[in-house]
Motif scaffolding. Structure first.
Motif, mmCIF file in Angstrom:
data_model
loop_
_atom_site.group_PDB
_atom_site.id
_atom_site.type_symbol
_atom_site.label_atom_id
_atom_site.label_comp_id
_atom_site.label_asym_id
_atom_site.label_seq_id
_atom_site.Cartn_x
_atom_site.Cartn_y
_atom_site.Cartn_z
ATOM 1 N N GLY A 148 2.799 -64.973 92.967
ATOM 2 C CA GLY A 148 2.176 -65.760 94.026
ATOM 3 C C GLY A 148 2.699 -65.321 95.379
ATOM 4 O O GLY A 148 3.638 -64.525 95.475
ATOM 5 N N ASP A 149 2.085 -65.855 96.449
ATOM 6 C CA ASP A 149 2.603 -65.584 97.789
ATOM 7 C C ASP A 149 4.060 -66.021 97.873
ATOM 8 O O ASP A 149 4.892 -65.369 98.506
ATOM 9 C CB ASP A 149 1.772 -66.295 98.860
ATOM 10 N N GLY A 150 4.380 -67.126 97.195
ATOM 11 C CA GLY A 150 5.752 -67.616 97.232
ATOM 12 C C GLY A 150 6.730 -66.629 96.616
ATOM 13 O O GLY A 150 7.886 -66.518 97.045
ATOM 14 N N SER A 151 6.274 -65.901 95.623
ATOM 15 C CA SER A 151 7.191 -65.014 94.899
ATOM 16 C C SER A 151 7.666 -63.852 95.768
ATOM 17 O O SER A 151 8.722 -63.273 95.513
ATOM 18 C CB SER A 151 6.523 -64.479 93.633
ATOM 19 N N ILE A 175 -0.258 -59.504 94.238
ATOM 20 C CA ILE A 175 0.188 -60.762 94.847
ATOM 21 C C ILE A 175 -1.034 -61.650 95.063
ATOM 22 O O ILE A 175 -1.954 -61.302 95.800
ATOM 23 C CB ILE A 175 0.857 -60.502 96.214
ATOM 24 N N GLU A 176 -1.025 -62.796 94.400
ATOM 25 C CA GLU A 176 -2.125 -63.737 94.570
ATOM 26 C C GLU A 176 -1.772 -64.658 95.724
ATOM 27 O O GLU A 176 -1.016 -65.613 95.546
ATOM 28 C CB GLU A 176 -2.310 -64.551 93.296
ATOM 29 N N ASN A 177 -2.297 -64.329 96.885
ATOM 30 C CA ASN A 177 -2.016 -65.175 98.045
ATOM 31 C C ASN A 177 -3.040 -66.298 98.072
ATOM 32 O O ASN A 177 -4.133 -66.151 98.602
ATOM 33 C CB ASN A 177 -2.081 -64.338 99.325
ATOM 34 N N ASN A 178 -2.648 -67.427 97.478
ATOM 35 C CA ASN A 178 -3.566 -68.574 97.465
ATOM 36 C C ASN A 178 -3.241 -69.531 98.608
ATOM 37 O O ASN A 178 -3.577 -70.693 98.577
ATOM 38 C CB ASN A 178 -3.544 -69.268 96.099
ATOM 39 N N GLN A 179 -2.575 -69.029 99.613
ATOM 40 C CA GLN A 179 -2.335 -69.707 100.894
ATOM 41 C C GLN A 179 -1.197 -70.729 100.872
ATOM 42 O O GLN A 179 -0.769 -71.185 101.925
ATOM 43 C CB GLN A 179 -3.613 -70.386 101.448
ATOM 44 N N TYR A 180 -0.714 -71.077 99.693
ATOM 45 C CA TYR A 180 0.384 -72.046 99.631
ATOM 46 C C TYR A 180 1.368 -71.696 98.532
ATOM 47 O O TYR A 180 0.968 -71.220 97.466
ATOM 48 C CB TYR A 180 -0.137 -73.462 99.319
ATOM 49 N N GLY A 181 2.644 -71.946 98.778
ATOM 50 C CA GLY A 181 3.628 -72.025 97.720
ATOM 51 C C GLY A 181 3.983 -73.497 97.640
ATOM 52 O O GLY A 181 4.530 -74.045 98.596
ATOM 53 N N GLU A 182 3.611 -74.145 96.544
ATOM 54 C CA GLU A 182 3.652 -75.607 96.490
ATOM 55 C C GLU A 182 2.956 -76.163 97.719
ATOM 56 O O GLU A 182 1.775 -75.921 97.915
ATOM 57 C CB GLU A 182 5.090 -76.119 96.367
#
Ligand SMILES: Cc1ncc(C[n+]2csc(CCOP(=O)(O)OP(=O)(O)O)c2C)c(N)n1
Ligand SMILES: [Mg+2]
Lengths: 348, 469
Positions: A148-151, A175-182
């Motif tokens: 994720g983006d967070g990773s 990298i799946e940037n889904n706009q939020y990490g949590e």
């Protein structure tokens, strides 16, 4: 499950079908969680289907994939069986990990699925390791990690990408940037504009693609795979996408509003790919509906199967934990049990 | 196709949800995605959406009723669909969850035949942890009393017999307000607040009622420390002897939500105060943790929240401080119900955050922000004041609790610097304690432990941030 590539008409229809299958699987998993059927947490992939499907469409069955905590879509894209996946979510013995792993630990190494992962950023080191094996044994395969983006802010992701780049390993990082990490928007997590900019630090190609466009993802991963097979090392691909559901089921989502979700829905990956196939004369509305109905039936069957399946035997509790027997665990496992049984499991 | 609408499970820790509103009426038609109902769980409100288009054919739950997740609350189906199978399944589930709920709510819910708050159980079937503190029928409430679930809960807490309360709610149902009014006008003595964590055998309970013994003051000698009937009898005897000698016992507190801090002169003489100063590591850790948490993931965090987490850790080390004192008994409590002194409209006030040790930092922030509303109903077991944020000073102990901690992070310490003098943060902490329960050495040990924990505040706070995997 058949293999697919977006180069052929049949492959494109299969890609659409898999996206529908993911959406139906996760919609159902969310409802089953809501109704209290599924223990543990579920993180749903709804909205991000094009990333998993576009990526795995560019891979061959023997390629390895390391997944994330939001992994149902990766598993279905890689061709795992929704029945066994659902059984795992239900904690049943027939599940991919004998019901002892649940949503965040679905793995099937034979199918090339190295596992979902509850630890953010733990996929890339697995892919780098698998890529090292491939390289060492001189095989024609690649290993790919989702994150994720967070990773991207995790130390072990840096280590994994750096090593793969330094040794020119056949690895791909998506990298799946889904706009939020949590609840944290991506701008508040990172100092770069595009997460693919980080590729510069490793001197490897970094690209950002539209993650709502299954073809764009497919093309980027295909190119990365060619590169990896040619011995030119890893590529870092950022796919811009969006999750429609909360971080986890039950998330109250105070950090975003309905209008934002709506904006992304307007670019829905399934809807737009379906339209494109219809425009190209590769699909009719009626065929789409038939496809949708089939998918619904598949998932309804998976739920029925999972509900009906047996829970794992308590004696298996200590199985599959260690390669070598661990005396302490063995001792623990052989204690008398509360339910009257006396046999411990095989703790190896 | 149709389906049974169930109380949704929101997240891993949800134990029960309350219906706030049916947004469509029984018999009304909805489209997929339309809102059906609004529910509340752990102070958050959530929507229940229609999973498919159809008509709300059956309603099993009334507004204000509370049930565990996965309890059937209605049936949605096409207007002409045969729903007998769904009805049978829903009703079987309801019956299984509430085999003997015949009381209060079922009566009140005339239009919801199986409504009676499928209470206690279903946690087990949902595989989820913990007892689902269900809503409903309290055997003592008499079969023909109509009361809202919240009223029942309040009645239990305040020791009010519902059959003696006049209801002002719909159809004469008793509301929580009615219960509170009744509690105020009733003689204070009997409305004792029995902490929920007392374990006693049924016979002991009966004996206690007969002898007028407050179970929370009895030491149990039975299995796992449970109170036996013999223990009750012994306690009754001791109580009589003590009553003769002792000054009149402090009256049981009203457990109202918000209490004004009124200096209690009579109590003052038995309160002492010990003060300690944090060393630099502790002081810095408190400030840095607050700042780090605020910028990393929870903007609403204040030093008070961090102090609450640290204090809670110190209480875990010193259970004798997390306690109440009444009728000659120093009673330790498992749950840490933290009274937080805050200024509301300039008035120092203390609101109770129940089970503060079980909250994530986000939940703690929310609980604190909620204190002005109808916040906690629990009996405080400890009081915390951040002198930087409240004028409450000195005699803060919320009896029957035995101690209050006041932390002042606003001080400054001048230390020699490169060019002249540097100002460093100075944090002091004072524990005011009831000398009947604690002594100076206890207080000093607690303060020391508080500052030890302050040094690892970030670890503690991150631990209380239940990162969702
Ligand atoms: C090492 C680690 N840190 C924190 C967590 C808690 N956690 C679970 S998911 C998540 C957010 C991950 O965000 P992202 O990588 O963007 O993935 P997304 O959930 O958006 O798919 C966090 C912080 C964890 N599981 N592992
Ligand atoms: Mg993300």
């Amino acid at each position: 499950m058949s293999d697919y590539t977006l180069e052929t008409e049949a492959g494109r229809r299969e890609a659409l079908r898999r996206m529908l299958l993911i959406r139906e699987f996760d919609t159902t998993a969310g409802e089953r969680f809501n109704d209290g059927d599924i223990p543990g947490f579920v993180h749903l992939y709804i909205g991000e289907e094009a990333v998993g499907v576009g990526t795995c469409g560019a891979l061959e069955p023997e390629d390895y994939v390391a997944s994330t905590h939001r992994g149902h879509g990766h598993c279905i894209s890689k061709g795992l069986d929704p029945e066994l996946m659902m059984a795992e979510l239900y904690g049943k013995a027939d599940g991919y990990c004998n019901g002892k792993g649940g949503s965040m630990h679905i793995a099937d190494v034979e199918a090339g699925m190295l596992g979902a992962n509850g630890i953010v950023g733990a996929g890339p080191p697995l892919a780098t390791g698998a890529a090292l094996t491939i390289d060492y044994q001189d095989r024609d395969q690649v290993a790919l990690a989702f994150g994720g983006d967070g990773s991207v802010a995790q130390g072990q992701v840096h280590e994994a990408v750096n090593l793969a780049a330094t040794w020119d390993l056949p690895a791909i990082f998506v990298i799946e940037n889904n706009q939020y990490g949590e609840a944290t928007p991506v701008e508040k997590q990172h100092n770069v504009d595009n997460l693919s900019d980080t590729a510069g630090a490793y001197d490897i190609p970094g690209v950002t693609v539209d993650g709502m466009d299954v073809t764009a993802v497919y093309e980027a991963v295909s190119e990365a795979r060619d590169r990896a097979l040619a011995g030119d090392g890893p590529t870092l691909i950022e796919a811009e996408t969006y999750r429609y559901r909360g971080h986890y089921e039950g998330d109250h989502e105070p950090y975003r509003d309905e209008a934002e979700i709506e904006q992304w829905r307007e670019r829905d990956a399934i809807e737009s790919f379906k339209e494109r196939l219809i425009e190209r004369g590769e699909l009719t509305e009626a065929e789409f509906e038939e496809m949708q109905a089939e998918v619904e039936e598949t998932i309804a069957d998976a739920v029925a199967y999972a509900k009906d399946a047996d829970l794992p035997d308590p004696e298996q509790a200590y199985d599959d934990m260690f390669g070598e027997p661990v005396p302490e665990i063995q001792q623990f496992a052989s204690r008398p049990r509360a339910d009257g049984g006396t046999e411990g499991g095989d703790p190896t | 196709m149709g389906y049974i609408v169930r109380m949704p499970k929101l997240g891993l820790e949800m134990k029960e949800g309350t219906l706030l509103e049916w947004t469509v009426a029984e018999g009304e038609e909805v489209a997929e995605g339309d809102q059906l109902a609004e529910i509340e769980s752990e102070k958050s409100v959530a929507e229940v959406e229609a999973r498919e288009g159809g008509v709300l054919r059956r309603v099993y739950l009334e507004v204000d009723q509370t049930v565990p997740p996965s309890t059937p609350i209605g049936i949605l189906a096409a207007p002409d669909a045969d729903i007998s199978d769904l009805e049978a399944e829903a009703e079987a589930d309801l019956a299984e969850e509430a085999p003997d709920v015949a009381g209060v709510e079922a009566e009140a819910a005339a239009s919801a035949p199986e409504g009676g708050g499928a209470a206690e159980s279903a946690a087990a079937s949902a595989g989820g942890g913990g007892a689902a503190g269900g809503a409903s029928a309290d055997a003592s409430a008499g079969a023909d009393v109509k009361a809202s679930p919240r009223a029942e809960k309040r009645a239990e807490e305040l020791g009010v017999d519902l059959s003696t309360v006049e209801g002002t709610g719909p159809q004469g149902a008793i509301t929580a307000d009615d219960v509170e009014t009744a509690a105020e006008s009733a003689p204070a003595s009997d409305a004792s607040t029995e902490p929920a964590d007392v374990k006693a055998s049924p016979r002991a309970e009966k004996r206690a009622e007969e002898l007028g013994v407050d179970l929370s003051t009895v030491e149990g000698t039975g299995p796992q420390g449970a109170i036996t009937a013999d223990d009750v009898e012994a306690a009754a005897e001791a109580q009589e002897t003590a009553a003769a000698a002792a000054e009149s016992a402090p009256a049981a507190r009203d457990t109202g939500e918000i209490r004004r801090i009124v200096p209690d002169d009579a109590a003052a003489y038995r309160h002492e105060r010990a003060t300690a100063v944090a060393d630099e590591a502790g002081a810095t850790a408190l400030f840095e943790t607050t700042e780090a948490v605020r910028s990393a993931f929870e903007e609403r965090v204040t030093m008070t929240d961090v102090l609450a987490v640290v204090a809670s850790a110190a209480l875990a080390d010193h259970p004798i401080v997390n306690a109440t004192y009444a009728e000659g008994t120093h009673q330790l409590h498992e749950s840490r119900n933290l009274a937080l002194a805050v200024d509301i409209e300039g008035e120092p006030t203390a609101g109770v955050i129940p089970d503060a040790d079980e909250l994530s930092i986000t939940e703690l922030v929310e609980a604190r922000q909620d204190l002005g509303g109808d916040g906690g109903e629990a009996v405080p077991t400890f009081t915390l004041a951040n002198a930087g944020e409240t004028d409450a000073e000195g005699r803060l102990v919320n009896e029957p609790a035995v101690a209050a901690l006041e932390v002042d992070p606003t001080g400054q310490r001048a230390v020699p610097g490169n060019d002249g003098v540097d100002l460093r943060p100075l944090v002091t902490a004072s524990l005011t304690y009831d000398t009947r329960a604690l002594d100076g050495a206890d207080a000093e040990a607690f303060l020391e432990s508080f500052f030890d924990h302050a040094e690892r505040a970030s670890e503690l706070v991150l631990g209380s941030y239940r990162g969702r995997e």
